[in-house]
Design a protein around this motif. Structure first.
Motif, short mmCIF file in Angstrom:
data_model
loop_
_atom_site.label_atom_id
_atom_site.label_comp_id
_atom_site.label_asym_id
_atom_site.label_seq_id
_atom_site.Cartn_x
_atom_site.Cartn_y
_atom_site.Cartn_z
N SER A 438 0.81 -1.22 0.00
CA SER A 438 0.00 0.00 0.00
C SER A 438 0.84 1.27 0.00
CB SER A 438 -0.91 0.04 1.23
OG SER A 438 -1.75 -1.08 1.29
N ILE A 439 0.54 2.17 -0.91
CA ILE A 439 0.99 3.55 -0.79
C ILE A 439 0.30 4.13 0.43
CG2 ILE A 439 -0.84 4.43 -2.28
CD1 ILE A 439 1.15 6.43 -3.43
N ASN A 440 0.94 5.05 1.18
CA ASN A 440 0.37 5.40 2.48
C ASN A 440 0.79 6.78 2.96
OD1 ASN A 440 2.97 4.95 4.36
ND2 ASN A 440 2.87 3.31 2.84
N ALA A 441 -0.02 7.33 3.83
CA ALA A 441 0.31 8.58 4.53
C ALA A 441 -0.23 8.48 5.95
CB ALA A 441 -0.31 9.78 3.82
N GLN A 442 0.55 9.00 6.90
CA GLN A 442 0.14 9.03 8.31
C GLN A 442 0.46 10.40 8.89
OE1 GLN A 442 1.13 5.06 10.50
NE2 GLN A 442 2.56 5.21 8.80
N HIS A 443 -0.46 10.90 9.66
CA HIS A 443 -0.26 12.18 10.34
C HIS A 443 -0.45 11.95 11.83
CE1 HIS A 443 -0.27 16.50 11.00
NE2 HIS A 443 -1.35 16.35 11.75
N ILE A 444 0.54 12.39 12.62
CA ILE A 444 0.49 12.21 14.07
C ILE A 444 0.62 13.56 14.74
CG2 ILE A 444 1.43 10.99 16.07
CD1 ILE A 444 2.77 9.03 14.18
N GLU A 445 -0.23 13.80 15.72
CA GLU A 445 -0.12 14.97 16.60
C GLU A 445 -0.03 14.46 18.03
OE1 GLU A 445 -3.34 17.67 15.93
OE2 GLU A 445 -3.12 17.62 13.74
N ALA A 446 0.85 15.07 18.81
CA ALA A 446 1.02 14.63 20.20
C ALA A 446 1.16 15.82 21.13
CB ALA A 446 2.24 13.72 20.32
N SER A 447 0.73 15.61 22.36
CA SER A 447 0.88 16.62 23.41
C SER A 447 1.77 16.05 24.51
CB SER A 447 -0.48 16.99 23.98
OG SER A 447 -1.16 15.85 24.49
N MET A 448 2.53 16.93 25.16
CA MET A 448 3.40 16.52 26.27
C MET A 448 3.22 17.47 27.45
SD MET A 448 7.01 15.28 24.52
CE MET A 448 7.33 16.79 23.62
N ASP A 449 3.41 16.94 28.66
CA ASP A 449 3.37 17.80 29.85
C ASP A 449 4.76 18.36 30.10
OD1 ASP A 449 4.88 15.79 31.06
OD2 ASP A 449 3.20 14.93 32.16
N ASP A 450 4.93 19.07 31.21
CA ASP A 450 6.22 19.73 31.46
C ASP A 450 7.32 18.74 31.85
OD1 ASP A 450 5.20 19.06 33.91
OD2 ASP A 450 5.18 21.11 34.71
N GLN A 451 6.97 17.46 32.08
CA GLN A 451 7.96 16.43 32.37
C GLN A 451 8.36 15.63 31.12
OE1 GLN A 451 9.30 16.10 35.54
NE2 GLN A 451 8.11 17.98 35.85
N GLY A 452 7.76 16.02 30.00
CA GLY A 452 8.06 15.30 28.77
C GLY A 452 7.25 14.04 28.58
N ASN A 453 6.22 13.84 29.40
CA ASN A 453 5.34 12.69 29.23
C ASN A 453 4.34 12.98 28.11
OD1 ASN A 453 6.15 10.90 31.51
ND2 ASN A 453 5.53 12.70 32.71
N VAL A 454 4.13 12.00 27.24
CA VAL A 454 3.15 12.16 26.17
C VAL A 454 1.76 11.96 26.76
CG1 VAL A 454 2.34 11.31 23.95
CG2 VAL A 454 4.79 11.39 24.44
N THR A 455 0.95 12.97 26.66
CA THR A 455 -0.39 12.93 27.27
C THR A 455 -1.50 12.68 26.26
OG1 THR A 455 -0.56 15.34 27.05
CG2 THR A 455 0.32 14.47 29.13
N GLY A 456 -1.24 12.95 24.98
CA GLY A 456 -2.26 12.74 23.96
C GLY A 456 -1.62 12.35 22.64
N TRP A 457 -2.34 11.55 21.86
CA TRP A 457 -1.79 11.07 20.59
C TRP A 457 -2.93 10.94 19.59
CZ3 TRP A 457 3.42 8.92 20.03
CH2 TRP A 457 3.68 8.32 18.80
#
Length: 725
Positions: A438-457
């Motif tokens: 498959s030809i493909n595309a993916q878009h990712i957005e992420a949020s982090m807190d002040d400790q560098g923990n990923v809180t949203g994806w």
């Protein structure tokens, strides 16, 4: 399980053997497969024969298809180990299409995972019956006997009886319901480095591949297909071709509109393959290209990017992504793409088919003999079981030979000519008439807190799905094909997965590692980008992502993923990476697929746009390994394939047709580019899992991460350096 004392005459008739002697035919425990949910019913049919001749020679049949991955050594060695057979006395033969061998479809890295336990049980059953036979001869109990290296030995007086001497007696012994399996510490072959059973034949060119099949009266065919999916023959002038010396006929093959049937084309039949292939080029053909003539991969990929960079169809969700993004200390986004890929095995599609009034016989390199039976049964309106399929060694496959359009075409030609036909596709036809990754595309957005923990994806993916083979009306990937995103081992409380529109304009098929190629690329590359954003060491950051996973059901897998990543990092010298010369760096990636864990550390040297891969440390946890030599070769091959698709290979469509034609414009990696590869396989007591496919996925992201560390340039598109075609 069924045991039978097969007469020489009947056995020769059913198995094609040219040796005499009494045989024990041990059936594979079908109830074990039924318990795993692999088959519906245990039944009473014979399976996975072990044939022990009166002279001690042993034949073990492998029901799975051999295509270079070593399955015909690995699975029989498990039988031989439990049987206490002398490997030097064992001959491995390929099983033809027959449900008595259990599921024969060979793909999805499932062969060993599915068949390991049943094959061990088959060997243990044979051993138990041989021991019982020896005990009967010695008039003692089986407990006073043990098996070793093709002999049963009397513990009391050390007398020996060879397996061959016991064959006729063992065939009539009671069948143990639950044979006792060996302890791991007693393995002779399992987990060891065992040379391929066919190694000598391969080296001297005596191994018979599908393309080598010859029959009396055989005629040869070459094909040309409509270059655009859905197109059809508009006009054909075959006058000049029929005048060529050696040409026998020109045959139109209509589209057979089932998933693995021919897309339609024209065949030339001749008395040799060269004449057929030259003649097909001289046909004067006009095609009606149909609606897919608009397909242009450059434009299509741009559209996929647009489709993932805007809201798409919800596939799965947990937590509150909007709340996580609203409270974020840092936010980041990136888009990743990849192109179509061709399987391009060294042996192009080839088969021999002889259709007669009351029979149909096939010789083919295939990954799924049952699909050949099904497709030809549909075409000829015969029962699938009446289609005899001889499974030949495949010179590479990678998913392409799961599909049997090339066999169907040979059957059409044979039916129309009344003679056995060998159809061999040219490399150009193979590359331009495929089932593409498959030809493909993916878009990712992420949020982090002040400790560098990923809180949203937020993860959006758009690619034409393999499901379109079975339902062409699909305009986006179904949610179940996105579950590897939803269930990823990174611990992210708030996650949303969306599917973007992606209508298929060509045939999409399984390619080694399948969707793990682009999922692994996006996850591991984006994690590396987030680590730099958080000003953290990439290894520590990825471990933090794993540690944040609080799903109790995933904890064992999280630990295994971290452990295998640690091995790759340590073996590569990750801790000392800052002392590398300028322009050199190491990149890491880890991915879980096919129930296995693979990590790679790629050491590169970057000089401008020139990327040189120096070393690759590949670590895999796939549970108990059957053959260390074979497993190592699989990982080395995965590096080759991963490096090719990361740097250069891509199929391009313009005006609906594939532009590439051969290896000059589809440049797979050359031996001169091969890096130093070190494979690390930790000992494991876990059940075997996938081996053939999971090694491909981590290479591209590890390479991307290494190049960034060395040069500051980030590659988000596969391949990094596409050839202009």
């Amino acid at each position: 399980m069924t045991i039978s004392n097969v007469s020489r005459r009947n056995f020769l008739k059913t198995a094609g053997l040219a040796t005499g002697g009494l045989m024990i035919s041990v059936a594979l425990p079908m109830n074990a497969l039924a318990e795993k949910g692999i088959i519906k019913d245990s039944g009473d049919g014979l399976n996975a024969f072990i044939h022990l001749a009166e002279n001690g020679d042993t034949i073990i049949y492998c029901g799975r298809c051999e295509m270079g991955q070593g399955i015909s050594t690995a699975l029989p060695s498990a039988v031989a180990d439990e049987m206490e057979a002398d490997w030097q006395r064992v001959t491995v033969k390929q099983g033809d299409a027959d449900e008595k061998y259990g599921p024969q479809a060979t793909g999805g890295s499932a062969s060993i995972r599915v068949m390991y336990q049943p094959m061990r049980e088959a060997g243990a059953t044979a051993k138990a019956m041989l021991i019982a036979a020896a005990a009967k001869v010695w008039k003692t109990s089986p407990e006073n006997c043990f098996a070793q290296a093709h002999f049963v030995i009397n513990k009391t007086n050390q007398q020996k009886l060879a397996y061959g001497e016991l064959a006729s007696i063992a065939a009539n012994m009671p069948i143990p319901e639950k044979p006792v399996l060996k302890k791991k510490s007693d393995f002779n072959y399992i987990g060891k480095e065992l040379p391929r059973h066919d190694q000598a034949a391969v080296v001297v060119g005596k191994r018979i591949y599908g393309v080598d099949t010859k029959l009396p009266g055989l005629k040869y065919a070459a094909m040309i297909h409509c270059p655009v999916l859905g197109g059809a023959l508009k006009s054909l002038d075959k006058t000049e071709v029929l005048k060529m010396k050696g040409v026998i006929d020109v045959i139109e093959i209509p589209r057979f509109n089932i998933p693995f049937g021919s897309i339609g084309g024209v065949a030339v039949v001749a008395d040799n393959s060269w004449t057929a292939q030259q003649a097909v080029k001289k046909l004067k053909i006009t095609w009606d290209l149909g609606e897919n003539a608009i397909y242009d991969t450059k434009e299509y990929k741009q559209q996929l990017v647009k489709n993932v960079e805007k809201p798409a169809t919800l596939a799965a969700e947990r937590g509150d992504i909007e709340k996580a993004f609203g409270a974020a200390k840092h936010k980041m986004s990136a888009t990743y793409t990849g192109g179509h890929l061709s399987h391009a095995p060294m042996e192009p599609n080839a088969s021999v088919v002889w259709v007669q009034k009351d029979s149909c016989e096939v010789w083919a390199s295939t990954q799924s003999p049952a699909d050949i039976q099904k497709v030809l049964g549909q075409y000829l309106t015969r029962e699938p079981k009446d289609i005899v399929v001889h499974v030949a060694m495949a010179g590479g496959a990678f998913g392409r030979k799961f599909k049997c359009d090339y066999v169907h075409e040979a059957a059409v030609i044979s039916e129309k000519t009344g003679v056995p036909i060998q159809l061999t596709w040219t490399r150009e036809e193979d590359m331009r008439t495929g089932y593409y990754h498959s030809i493909n595309a993916q878009h990712i957005e992420a949020s982090m807190d002040d400790q560098g923990n990923v809180t949203g994806w937020l993860h959006r993916a758009a690619f034409p799905s393999i499901s379109t083979l079975f339902d062409p009306s699909l305009v986006r990937t179904p949610a179940n094909s996105l579950e590897d995103i939803t269930n990823h081992l990174f611990g992210i409380e708030n996650c949303r997965v969306e599917s973007g529109d992606a209508k298929a304009h060509t045939r999409i098929g399984w390619y080694r590692a399948v969707y793990a190629i682009f999922y692994g690329f996006a996850f591991s590359t984006f994690a590396d980008e987030l680590a730099y954003k958080a000003n953290k060491d990439p290894l520590s950051f990825v471990n933090q992502l794993f540690d944040n996973n609080k799903n109790k059901e995933q904890q064992a897998n999280v630990k295994r993923a971290k452990d295998i990543l640690a091995i790759a990092a340590e073996k590569s010298g990750w801790e000392n990476r800052k002392s590398l010369p300028k322009g050199q760096a190491i990149g890491l990636a880890v991915h879980y697929s096919f129930q296995s864990f693979v990590a790679m550390a790629v050491h590169v040297e970057v000089n401008g746009d020139d990327i040189k891969v120096l070393n690759v440390d590949c670590a895999i946890d796939c549970g108990q390994v059957l053959n260390l030599d074979g497993a190592t070769a699989q990982m080395e091959g995965a590096v080759v394939m991963g490096m090719s698709l990361a740097l250069s290979t891509e199929i391009t469509f313009r005006e609906g047709a594939v532009v590439n034609s051969n290896f000059h414009d589809y440049p797979v990696m050359r031996i001169t580019d091969m890096p130093n590869v070190r494979v690390h396989i930790p000992d494991s007591d876990e059940s075997p899992t996938g081996l053939g496919e999971p090694g491909v996925a981590p290479f591209a992201p590890a390479l991307s991460n290494a190049v960034f560390a060395a040069s500051g340039k980030r590659y988000r598109d596969l391949p990094f350096k596409p050839m202009s075609v």
